[in-house]
Write a protein that holds these residues in place. Structure first.
Motif, PDB file in Angstrom:
ATOM      1  N   THR A 107     -26.258 -16.616  -0.063  1.00  0.00           N
ATOM      2  CA  THR A 107     -25.141 -17.215   0.667  1.00  0.00           C
ATOM      3  C   THR A 107     -24.036 -17.548  -0.323  1.00  0.00           C
ATOM      4  O   THR A 107     -24.305 -18.036  -1.424  1.00  0.00           O
ATOM      5  N   PHE A 108     -22.804 -17.268   0.047  1.00  0.00           N
ATOM      6  CA  PHE A 108     -21.659 -17.605  -0.799  1.00  0.00           C
ATOM      7  C   PHE A 108     -20.436 -17.722   0.087  1.00  0.00           C
ATOM      8  O   PHE A 108     -20.473 -17.373   1.273  1.00  0.00           O
ATOM      9  N   GLU A 109     -19.345 -18.222  -0.479  1.00  0.00           N
ATOM     10  CA  GLU A 109     -18.115 -18.387   0.274  1.00  0.00           C
ATOM     11  C   GLU A 109     -17.138 -17.270  -0.036  1.00  0.00           C
ATOM     12  O   GLU A 109     -16.958 -16.894  -1.193  1.00  0.00           O
ATOM     13  N   LEU A 110     -16.520 -16.764   1.019  1.00  0.00           N
ATOM     14  CA  LEU A 110     -15.422 -15.812   0.879  1.00  0.00           C
ATOM     15  C   LEU A 110     -14.146 -16.588   1.133  1.00  0.00           C
ATOM     16  O   LEU A 110     -13.927 -17.080   2.243  1.00  0.00           O
ATOM     17  N   ASN A 111     -13.338 -16.763   0.089  1.00  0.00           N
ATOM     18  CA  ASN A 111     -12.072 -17.472   0.234  1.00  0.00           C
ATOM     19  C   ASN A 111     -11.010 -16.525   0.760  1.00  0.00           C
ATOM     20  O   ASN A 111     -10.940 -15.363   0.366  1.00  0.00           O
ATOM     21  N   ARG A 112     -10.176 -17.054   1.629  1.00  0.00           N
ATOM     22  CA  ARG A 112      -9.110 -16.247   2.212  1.00  0.00           C
ATOM     23  C   ARG A 112      -8.182 -15.704   1.132  1.00  0.00           C
ATOM     24  O   ARG A 112      -7.777 -14.552   1.182  1.00  0.00           O
ATOM     25  N   GLY A 113      -7.818 -16.545   0.176  1.00  0.00           N
ATOM     26  CA  GLY A 113      -6.925 -16.098  -0.880  1.00  0.00           C
ATOM     27  C   GLY A 113      -5.612 -15.580  -0.322  1.00  0.00           C
ATOM     28  O   GLY A 113      -4.950 -16.273   0.443  1.00  0.00           O
ATOM     29  N   THR A 114      -5.278 -14.346  -0.641  1.00  0.00           N
ATOM     30  CA  THR A 114      -3.994 -13.766  -0.237  1.00  0.00           C
ATOM     31  C   THR A 114      -4.084 -12.961   1.062  1.00  0.00           C
ATOM     32  O   THR A 114      -3.143 -12.258   1.407  1.00  0.00           O
ATOM     33  N   LEU A 115      -5.205 -13.043   1.772  1.00  0.00           N
ATOM     34  CA  LEU A 115      -5.332 -12.273   3.011  1.00  0.00           C
ATOM     35  C   LEU A 115      -4.385 -12.825   4.078  1.00  0.00           C
ATOM     36  O   LEU A 115      -4.418 -14.006   4.393  1.00  0.00           O
ATOM     37  N   SER A 116      -3.557 -11.965   4.626  1.00  0.00           N
ATOM     38  CA  SER A 116      -2.662 -12.341   5.716  1.00  0.00           C
ATOM     39  C   SER A 116      -3.457 -12.418   7.012  1.00  0.00           C
ATOM     40  O   SER A 116      -4.520 -11.815   7.119  1.00  0.00           O
ATOM     41  N   PRO A 117      -2.934 -13.133   8.010  1.00  0.00           N
ATOM     42  CA  PRO A 117      -3.617 -13.138   9.302  1.00  0.00           C
ATOM     43  C   PRO A 117      -3.762 -11.711   9.834  1.00  0.00           C
ATOM     44  O   PRO A 117      -2.833 -10.906   9.715  1.00  0.00           O
ATOM     45  N   GLY A 118      -4.921 -11.388  10.365  1.00  0.00           N
ATOM     46  CA  GLY A 118      -5.124 -10.052  10.913  1.00  0.00           C
ATOM     47  C   GLY A 118      -6.586  -9.670  10.954  1.00  0.00           C
ATOM     48  O   GLY A 118      -7.473 -10.485  10.719  1.00  0.00           O
ATOM     49  N   ILE A 119      -6.806  -8.396  11.229  1.00  0.00           N
ATOM     50  CA  ILE A 119      -8.150  -7.835  11.338  1.00  0.00           C
ATOM     51  C   ILE A 119      -8.464  -7.079  10.054  1.00  0.00           C
ATOM     52  O   ILE A 119      -7.650  -6.309   9.548  1.00  0.00           O
ATOM     53  N   TYR A 120      -9.677  -7.305   9.542  1.00  0.00           N
ATOM     54  CA  TYR A 120     -10.160  -6.644   8.330  1.00  0.00           C
ATOM     55  C   TYR A 120     -11.544  -6.074   8.611  1.00  0.00           C
ATOM     56  O   TYR A 120     -12.215  -6.482   9.555  1.00  0.00           O
ATOM     57  N   PHE A 121     -11.933  -5.154   7.766  1.00  0.00           N
ATOM     58  CA  PHE A 121     -13.262  -4.566   7.881  1.00  0.00           C
ATOM     59  C   PHE A 121     -13.993  -4.777   6.569  1.00  0.00           C
ATOM     60  O   PHE A 121     -13.378  -4.815   5.508  1.00  0.00           O
ATOM     61  N   TYR A 122     -15.305  -4.935   6.660  1.00  0.00           N
ATOM     62  CA  TYR A 122     -16.102  -5.093   5.440  1.00  0.00           C
ATOM     63  C   TYR A 122     -17.189  -4.035   5.403  1.00  0.00           C
ATOM     64  O   TYR A 122     -17.594  -3.486   6.428  1.00  0.00           O
ATOM     65  N   GLU A 123     -17.627  -3.764   4.180  1.00  0.00           N
ATOM     66  CA  GLU A 123     -18.751  -2.851   3.961  1.00  0.00           C
ATOM     67  C   GLU A 123     -19.590  -3.428   2.838  1.00  0.00           C
ATOM     68  O   GLU A 123     -19.070  -3.786   1.781  1.00  0.00           O
ATOM     69  N   LEU A 124     -20.880  -3.558   3.085  1.00  0.00           N
ATOM     70  CA  LEU A 124     -21.816  -4.010   2.055  1.00  0.00           C
ATOM     71  C   LEU A 124     -22.558  -2.796   1.544  1.00  0.00           C
ATOM     72  O   LEU A 124     -23.135  -2.038   2.331  1.00  0.00           O
ATOM     73  N   LEU A 125     -22.482  -2.596   0.226  1.00  0.00           N
ATOM     74  CA  LEU A 125     -23.150  -1.455  -0.392  1.00  0.00           C
ATOM     75  C   LEU A 125     -24.275  -1.940  -1.292  1.00  0.00           C
ATOM     76  O   LEU A 125     -24.163  -2.995  -1.927  1.00  0.00           O
ATOM     77  N   ASN A 126     -25.339  -1.164  -1.327  1.00  0.00           N
ATOM     78  CA  ASN A 126     -26.458  -1.432  -2.226  1.00  0.00           C
ATOM     79  C   ASN A 126     -26.582  -0.218  -3.134  1.00  0.00           C
ATOM     80  O   ASN A 126     -26.978   0.855  -2.678  1.00  0.00           O
ATOM     81  N   ASN A 127     -26.204  -0.386  -4.395  1.00  0.00           N
ATOM     82  CA  ASN A 127     -26.176   0.731  -5.348  1.00  0.00           C
ATOM     83  C   ASN A 127     -25.396   1.920  -4.784  1.00  0.00           C
ATOM     84  O   ASN A 127     -25.893   3.039  -4.731  1.00  0.00           O
ATOM     85  N   GLU A 128     -24.161   1.621  -4.326  1.00  0.00           N
ATOM     86  CA  GLU A 128     -23.219   2.618  -3.814  1.00  0.00           C
ATOM     87  C   GLU A 128     -23.562   3.147  -2.424  1.00  0.00           C
ATOM     88  O   GLU A 128     -22.839   3.971  -1.884  1.00  0.00           O
ATOM     89  N   VAL A 129     -24.678   2.725  -1.826  1.00  0.00           N
ATOM     90  CA  VAL A 129     -25.078   3.198  -0.501  1.00  0.00           C
ATOM     91  C   VAL A 129     -24.699   2.144   0.539  1.00  0.00           C
ATOM     92  O   VAL A 129     -25.146   0.994   0.435  1.00  0.00           O
ATOM     93  N   PRO A 130     -23.896   2.498   1.542  1.00  0.00           N
ATOM     94  CA  PRO A 130     -23.531   1.526   2.580  1.00  0.00           C
ATOM     95  C   PRO A 130     -24.760   1.082   3.375  1.00  0.00           C
ATOM     96  O   PRO A 130     -25.549   1.909   3.819  1.00  0.00           O
ATOM     97  N   ILE A 131     -24.927  -0.251   3.511  1.00  0.00           N
ATOM     98  CA  ILE A 131     -26.066  -0.758   4.283  1.00  0.00           C
ATOM     99  C   ILE A 131     -25.618  -1.642   5.446  1.00  0.00           C
ATOM    100  O   ILE A 131     -26.420  -1.948   6.324  1.00  0.00           O
ATOM    101  N   ALA A 132     -24.360  -2.053   5.468  1.00  0.00           N
ATOM    102  CA  ALA A 132     -23.863  -2.865   6.579  1.00  0.00           C
ATOM    103  C   ALA A 132     -22.347  -2.787   6.601  1.00  0.00           C
ATOM    104  O   ALA A 132     -21.707  -2.599   5.558  1.00  0.00           O
ATOM    105  N   ASN A 133     -21.777  -2.931   7.803  1.00  0.00           N
ATOM    106  CA  ASN A 133     -20.326  -3.003   7.921  1.00  0.00           C
ATOM    107  C   ASN A 133     -19.976  -3.753   9.184  1.00  0.00           C
ATOM    108  O   ASN A 133     -20.825  -3.993  10.043  1.00  0.00           O
ATOM    109  N   GLY A 134     -18.728  -4.161   9.274  1.00  0.00           N
ATOM    110  CA  GLY A 134     -18.294  -4.899  10.450  1.00  0.00           C
ATOM    111  C   GLY A 134     -16.851  -5.331  10.321  1.00  0.00           C
ATOM    112  O   GLY A 134     -16.114  -4.841   9.467  1.00  0.00           O
ATOM    113  N   LYS A 135     -16.469  -6.275  11.194  1.00  0.00           N
ATOM    114  CA  LYS A 135     -15.085  -6.689  11.310  1.00  0.00           C
ATOM    115  C   LYS A 135     -14.955  -8.176  10.992  1.00  0.00           C
ATOM    116  O   LYS A 135     -15.807  -8.978  11.359  1.00  0.00           O
TER     117      LYS A 135
END
Length: 83
Positions: A51-79
């Motif tokens: 568990t960790f925190e993702l800080n907004r930082g410079t992200l503008s309001p809107g929709i983003y997508f994420y991808e979690l990779l394990n040794n370069e292999v995608p294992i999860a994604n979402g919005k």
């Protein structure tokens, strides 16, 4: 069971990120965040906790997508939504 969860989602200043304990090792994990045009805008390489925190930082309001990779292999994604 979901491999990665963000809460709250949508978020304004930060979101907690929870990675499933089913992932045996955190080494080799990378979280990439993309904007709506699929441009990679943030990479988190040094994931050292389930568990960790993702800080907004410079992200503008809107929709983003994420991808979690394990040794370069995608294992999860979402919005993610920032408001």
């Amino acid at each position: 069971k979901e491999i990665v969860k963000f809460y709250p989602n949508p978020f304004s200043s930060f979101a907690s990120v929870e990675i499933s304990q089913n992932i045996q090792s955190l080494s080799g994990l990378q979280l990439s965040i993309y904007d709506i045009t699929k441009r990679k805008i943030r990479i988190i390489n040094s994931i050292d906790s389930y568990t960790f925190e993702l800080n907004r930082g410079t992200l503008s309001p809107g929709i983003y997508f994420y991808e979690l990779l394990n040794n370069e292999v995608p294992i999860a994604n979402g919005k993610l939504i920032v408001y």
